[in-house]
Motif scaffolding. Sequence first.
Motif, PDB file in Angstrom:
ATOM      1  N   CYS A  95      -6.778   0.471   5.405  1.00  0.00           N
ATOM      2  CA  CYS A  95      -7.843   0.800   4.459  1.00  0.00           C
ATOM      3  C   CYS A  95      -9.156   0.302   5.058  1.00  0.00           C
TER       4      CYS A  95
ATOM      5  N   CYS B  39     -11.884  -3.019  -1.013  1.00  0.00           N
ATOM      6  CA  CYS B  39     -11.348  -2.491  -2.270  1.00  0.00           C
ATOM      7  C   CYS B  39     -10.769  -3.585  -3.145  1.00  0.00           C
TER       8      CYS B  39
ATOM      9  N   HIS C 297      -7.709  -6.299   0.076  1.00  0.00           N
ATOM     10  CA  HIS C 297      -8.102  -5.210   0.990  1.00  0.00           C
ATOM     11  C   HIS C 297      -7.539  -5.408   2.402  1.00  0.00           C
TER      12      HIS C 297
ATOM     13  N   HIS D 238     -11.060   3.607  -1.767  1.00  0.00           N
ATOM     14  CA  HIS D 238     -10.357   3.149  -0.569  1.00  0.00           C
ATOM     15  C   HIS D 238     -10.795   4.069   0.568  1.00  0.00           C
TER      16      HIS D 238
HETATM   17 CU   LIG Z   1      -8.153  -0.143  -0.045  1.00  0.00          CU
END
Ligand SMILES: [Cu+2]
Length: 259
Positions: free
Chosen positions: A189, A193, A197, A154
């Motif tokens: 973030c 991910c 996300h 992340h």
């Molecule tokens: Cu993330």
Amino acid sequence: MISWYVTQASSYAADVDGLILRIALIVGAFFLAAEFVLIWLIVKFRARPGVKGRYITGEKTSEAKWVNYPHYLVLVFDIIIVAAALRVWSDVKIDLPPAEERVRIIAQQWAWTFVHAGPDGQLDTADDIRTVNVLNLQVNRVYHFELHSKDTLHSFSVPAFRLKQDAVPGRAIVGWFQPTVTGEFDIQCAEICGIGHGLMAARVRIRSASAQAAWMETAPRMRPLASVTPAVAATDAHASLAARAPTLGVSAGQQGGDR
Ligand SMILES: [Cu+2]
């Protein structure tokens, strides 16, 4: 100029903006000069009746200087940019000022958990305060953060702080910030991910000392439901700090959320 769009909310935000502005001015000046010369050459050597085109290889010294001298100038400005960037990088990422408080940041698909030291100012004590997707800070206080990930890569990004730091599973990455204005700002973030996300956003709330103390008094203490012991490996520069980060708290999903 960047601060017209995103507030400068940390002690080093102005340094980062200043570096970006300097790079933009230097590169922008070279861009304008190159475009001006290009257009001038196109006009000057345009096709004319009765004038034959010339093939210039640039191998003669008298011709090569038109390539070499600008090249030397580019190298000089490269060195200036690298030197300025290293200074800012060192301030933001390497030379950590002494911490007044520590905060643990735990990333996971797809939420942020924050462990704040309670009124005693110490992490890993009974009065720790855990929150989900809201980081609570006191203005003008120097924080060291300890960044973990429970699953995948992340990136902890706080645009108002001009801070971005990857979170890597198995590592406790230590960094710092000092909020300089009160208010509420975005956390997002910044590393793809997984499918959620885009939903991995949070907020940072920066309060005055008295408001932060009042929040600490009323914030609910959440009992850690399960501890996860990560394979903590510090970055070399901060081994001692990370060694004091033995356990992660509960997951965001387990503890519900104090906003
Ligand atoms: Cu993330």
